[in-house]
Design a protein around this motif. Structure first.
Motif, PDB file in Angstrom:
ATOM      1  N   THR A  48      39.924  47.926  12.764  1.00  9.77           N
ATOM      2  CA  THR A  48      38.946  49.009  12.609  1.00  9.77           C
ATOM      3  C   THR A  48      39.187  49.740  11.286  1.00  9.77           C
ATOM      4  N   TRP A  49      40.464  49.995  11.041  1.00  6.90           N
ATOM      5  CA  TRP A  49      40.861  50.602   9.764  1.00  6.90           C
ATOM      6  C   TRP A  49      40.381  49.750   8.590  1.00  6.90           C
ATOM      7  N   PHE A  50      40.428  48.431   8.732  1.00  5.03           N
ATOM      8  CA  PHE A  50      40.013  47.533   7.662  1.00  5.03           C
ATOM      9  C   PHE A  50      38.543  47.797   7.295  1.00  5.03           C
ATOM     10  N   PHE A  51      37.676  47.906   8.306  1.00  6.01           N
ATOM     11  CA  PHE A  51      36.261  48.194   8.022  1.00  6.01           C
ATOM     12  C   PHE A  51      36.096  49.611   7.471  1.00  6.01           C
ATOM     13  N   GLU A  52      36.871  50.544   8.013  1.00  7.70           N
ATOM     14  CA  GLU A  52      36.751  51.927   7.536  1.00  7.70           C
ATOM     15  C   GLU A  52      37.164  52.028   6.065  1.00  7.70           C
ATOM     16  N   THR A  53      38.234  51.324   5.713  1.00 11.57           N
ATOM     17  CA  THR A  53      38.795  51.421   4.368  1.00 11.57           C
ATOM     18  C   THR A  53      37.986  50.641   3.347  1.00 11.57           C
ATOM     19  N   PHE A  54      37.682  49.404   3.685  1.00  5.05           N
ATOM     20  CA  PHE A  54      37.105  48.526   2.662  1.00  5.05           C
ATOM     21  C   PHE A  54      35.570  48.501   2.683  1.00  5.05           C
ATOM     22  N   VAL A  55      34.961  48.972   3.780  1.00  7.66           N
ATOM     23  CA  VAL A  55      33.486  48.966   3.840  1.00  7.66           C
ATOM     24  C   VAL A  55      32.945  50.400   3.775  1.00  7.66           C
ATOM     25  N   LEU A  56      33.446  51.282   4.652  1.00  6.74           N
ATOM     26  CA  LEU A  56      32.853  52.623   4.732  1.00  6.74           C
ATOM     27  C   LEU A  56      33.279  53.528   3.575  1.00  6.74           C
ATOM     28  N   ALA A  57      34.549  53.489   3.211  1.00  5.89           N
ATOM     29  CA  ALA A  57      35.073  54.504   2.292  1.00  5.89           C
ATOM     30  C   ALA A  57      34.290  54.576   0.990  1.00  5.89           C
ATOM     31  N   GLU A  58      33.875  53.433   0.487  1.00  2.81           N
ATOM     32  CA  GLU A  58      33.209  53.457  -0.815  1.00  2.81           C
ATOM     33  C   GLU A  58      31.688  53.423  -0.700  1.00  2.81           C
ATOM     34  N   ASN A  59      31.183  53.322   0.496  1.00  3.60           N
ATOM     35  CA  ASN A  59      29.733  53.127   0.620  1.00  3.60           C
ATOM     36  C   ASN A  59      29.028  54.108   1.545  1.00  3.60           C
ATOM     37  N   GLU A  60      29.784  54.836   2.348  1.00  9.50           N
ATOM     38  CA  GLU A  60      29.157  55.771   3.276  1.00  9.50           C
ATOM     39  C   GLU A  60      28.991  57.125   2.590  1.00  9.50           C
ATOM     40  N   ALA A  61      27.781  57.665   2.658  1.00  7.39           N
ATOM     41  CA  ALA A  61      27.541  58.977   2.054  1.00  7.39           C
ATOM     42  C   ALA A  61      28.400  60.019   2.771  1.00  7.39           C
ATOM     43  N   GLY A  62      29.097  60.852   2.000  1.00  9.58           N
ATOM     44  CA  GLY A  62      29.922  61.916   2.581  1.00  9.58           C
ATOM     45  C   GLY A  62      31.069  61.397   3.417  1.00  9.58           C
ATOM     46  N   PHE A  63      31.621  60.249   3.028  1.00  9.35           N
ATOM     47  CA  PHE A  63      32.681  59.613   3.832  1.00  9.35           C
ATOM     48  C   PHE A  63      33.858  60.554   4.089  1.00  9.35           C
ATOM     49  N   ALA A  64      34.302  60.571   5.322  1.00  7.87           N
ATOM     50  CA  ALA A  64      35.579  61.204   5.683  1.00  7.87           C
ATOM     51  C   ALA A  64      36.219  60.320   6.734  1.00  7.87           C
ATOM     52  N   PRO A  65      37.531  60.095   6.657  1.00  8.54           N
ATOM     53  CA  PRO A  65      38.154  59.238   7.665  1.00  8.54           C
ATOM     54  C   PRO A  65      38.036  59.848   9.060  1.00  8.54           C
ATOM     55  N   PHE A  66      38.008  58.974  10.064  1.00 10.14           N
ATOM     56  CA  PHE A  66      37.933  59.427  11.459  1.00 10.14           C
ATOM     57  C   PHE A  66      39.087  60.368  11.761  1.00 10.14           C
ATOM     58  N   GLN A  67      40.247  60.017  11.247  1.00 12.98           N
ATOM     59  CA  GLN A  67      41.442  60.837  11.474  1.00 12.98           C
ATOM     60  C   GLN A  67      42.354  60.590  10.279  1.00 12.98           C
ATOM     61  N   ASP A  68      42.766  61.657   9.587  1.00  8.16           N
ATOM     62  CA  ASP A  68      43.526  61.508   8.342  1.00  8.16           C
ATOM     63  C   ASP A  68      44.727  60.583   8.473  1.00  8.16           C
ATOM     64  N   GLN A  69      45.506  60.765   9.526  1.00  8.88           N
ATOM     65  CA  GLN A  69      46.761  60.041   9.653  1.00  8.88           C
ATOM     66  C   GLN A  69      46.589  58.574  10.065  1.00  8.88           C
ATOM     67  N   TYR A  70      45.409  58.205  10.564  1.00  7.01           N
ATOM     68  CA  TYR A  70      45.190  56.806  10.936  1.00  7.01           C
ATOM     69  C   TYR A  70      45.319  55.899   9.707  1.00  7.01           C
ATOM     70  N   TRP A  71      44.999  56.419   8.554  1.00  4.88           N
ATOM     71  CA  TRP A  71      45.146  55.607   7.340  1.00  4.88           C
ATOM     72  C   TRP A  71      46.602  55.224   7.122  1.00  4.88           C
ATOM     73  N   PHE A  72      47.491  56.098   7.507  1.00  2.00           N
ATOM     74  CA  PHE A  72      48.926  55.851   7.383  1.00  2.00           C
ATOM     75  C   PHE A  72      49.405  54.928   8.512  1.00  2.00           C
ATOM     76  N   LEU A  73      48.915  55.151   9.718  1.00  3.39           N
ATOM     77  CA  LEU A  73      49.395  54.395  10.889  1.00  3.39           C
ATOM     78  C   LEU A  73      48.886  52.954  10.908  1.00  3.39           C
ATOM     79  N   PHE A  74      47.666  52.735  10.440  1.00  3.12           N
ATOM     80  CA  PHE A  74      47.031  51.433  10.694  1.00  3.12           C
ATOM     81  C   PHE A  74      46.810  50.590   9.444  1.00  3.12           C
ATOM     82  N   ASN A  75      47.332  51.043   8.308  1.00  2.97           N
ATOM     83  CA  ASN A  75      47.405  50.180   7.125  1.00  2.97           C
ATOM     84  C   ASN A  75      48.543  49.201   7.373  1.00  2.97           C
ATOM     85  N   SER A  76      48.271  47.914   7.212  1.00  2.00           N
ATOM     86  CA  SER A  76      49.310  46.922   7.511  1.00  2.00           C
ATOM     87  C   SER A  76      50.237  46.715   6.327  1.00  2.00           C
TER      88      SER A  76
END
Ligand code: FE2
Length: 418
Positions: A48-76
């Motif tokens: 899920t993080w993969f889609f959030e990071t590589f698809v949504l982050a650069e293309n979604e208007a007004g992007f904000a992560p679902f939860q700040d720390q998930y980027w730290f927890l779920f990056n492989s």
């Protein structure tokens, strides 16, 4: 692929992951039984993080992560995305729980669908390769989810089953051989569909004439290797392999257990008496190589495997069957059996870049290229590989000592002889 097709494929792959996790309780989904294994809920969150990071982050208007720390927890392992939580400690993360990971998945699902609904043609053209990579990435984790929960459940003395039932054995015939002409051959993806970057560039290789065994080695044949002192004879083993045999007291494949002279095998459908006709699985590269030496043969190179496999239909015992386990080869056909599915097949090839290989720029370039060291190539797919995920040019890779993946062995030999 157009946006409507992308949404349909996205929904399918996302639903498939949830179906695989469905038989598992939140407690099952939290356990990490060794460093190589990730908890089920981590797999569900990481894809899920993969889609959030590589698809949504650069293309979604007004992007904000679902939860700040998930980027730290779920990056492989993406250094260029940022720091990560230590892999061997994934099993101590009790929160978010499995249900909260479901909330994360639904949130990202809805946002990806919204994006694809509204995206303009130019942006979609730019985005499509990453979306496609996200589908195949999620399928890789579907296979890992199953391999990992198999290990988790193997440590439970209650011997719980995940799902499925034993496949019926059908005996095993004599091992046959298929002669294959060598020559100048083309190796790598032919551009006829999706491939990972490590399957490119397509290039020429010279192959001497060779032979491949027409099926995988069976449990019964492996017992003969054990009975002949296979795990006791250093002359059969690569030096690193012999060191592991001794350091870790290897006496049989990873999930075999002996009780009162009877061998049992742990499977995803429970612990069962060893079926001699099924392919032997959960071997390290070292064990596969030692067996080949004992048999007076060798492992195929990855180019030999690919060249031979190219003329066969990509079908077999993949994860659409209900045993979640390799099946017997069935009657001889005169050709190669069990090429796709059943067990990933160890080759003698180190995992290296093809001539002219260059990883993509940016974090996505970390997907494959940086692992091209100290790993061996496996080919074909296994009984836990999602249907549609493998192909003749697919290059899987694991360290040579890995035993928890569903790995087996096909013998090869030089051709032109008797
Ligand atoms: Fe991943």
């Amino acid at each position: 692929m157009d946006p409507t097709t992308a949404i349909a494929r996205f929904d399918r792959v996302r639903a498939d992951t949830e179906l695989l996790a469905a038989p598992l309780s939140p407690e099952d989904q939290t356990v990490q039984s060794m460093a190589d294994v990730s908890p089920t809920k981590w797999h569900r969150a990481h894809v899920t993080w993969f889609f959030e990071t590589f698809v949504l982050a650069e293309n979604e208007a007004g992007f904000a992560p679902f939860q700040d720390q998930y980027w730290f927890l779920f990056n492989s392992y993406y250094e260029q995305v940022g720091p990560r939580y230590a892999r061997p400690m994934r099993g101590v993360i009790s929160r978010p729980g499995a249900h909260e990971v479901g909330d994360y998945r639904r949130n990202v699902d809805n946002r990806v669908r919204d994006l694809l609904d509204r995206v303009d043609e130019g942006t979609f053209a730019k985005l499509a390769p990453t979306i496609e990579l996200g589908f195949h990435h999620e399928q890789q984790h579907q296979e890992l989810l199953l391999m990992d929960i198999k290990h988790v459940l193997s440590l439970n003395p209650l011997q719980p089953a995940y799902a499925g039932r034993p496949a019926e054995g059908d005996g095993s015939d004599r091992l046959g051989w298929v002669d294959i002409d060598g020559g100048l051959v083309e190796i790598g993806s032919d551009g006829g569909g999706f491939c990972f970057d490590n399957e490119l560039p397509r290039h020429q290789q010279w192959l001497e004439p060779y032979r491949l065994a027409d099926r995988l080695i069976t449990n019964g044949e492996w017992l003969e290797f054990i009975a002949d002192g296979g795990y006791l004879r250093p002359e059969l083993w690569l030096s690193d392999g012999w060191a592991r045999v001794n350091a870790e007291a290897w006496k049989a494949p990873f999930y075999w257990r002996e009780a009162d002279g009877v061998w049992f095998e742990h499977t995803l459908h429970g612990t069962t008496p060893l079926d001699l006709s099924l392919p032997v699985c959960h071997l390290s590269h070292y064990e596969a190589d030692a067996y080949a030496t004992w048999a007076g043969k060798r492992l195929p190179t990855e180019a030999e495997w690919e060249h031979a496999a190219r003329s066969y239909e990509v079908s077999g015992n993949l994860a659409d069957r209900d045993s979640f386990h390799p099946r017997a080869a069935g009657p001889a056909t005169g050709g190669l059996r069990q090429l796709f599915g059943d067990c990933w097949e160890w080759t003698s090839s180190a995992y290296l870049p093809y001539p002219g290989f260059h990883p993509a720029a940016g974090a996505i370039g970390e997907y494959n290229g940086k692992f091209m060291s100290n790993q061996m190539v496996l080919r074909g797919g296994c009984a836990l590989t999602p249907p549609g995920h493998t192909r003749a040019s697919y290059r899987n890779f694991f360290p040579p000592g890995a035993r928890w993946p569903v790995t087996g062995l096909r013998l090869a030999d030089d051709g032109g002889g008797a």
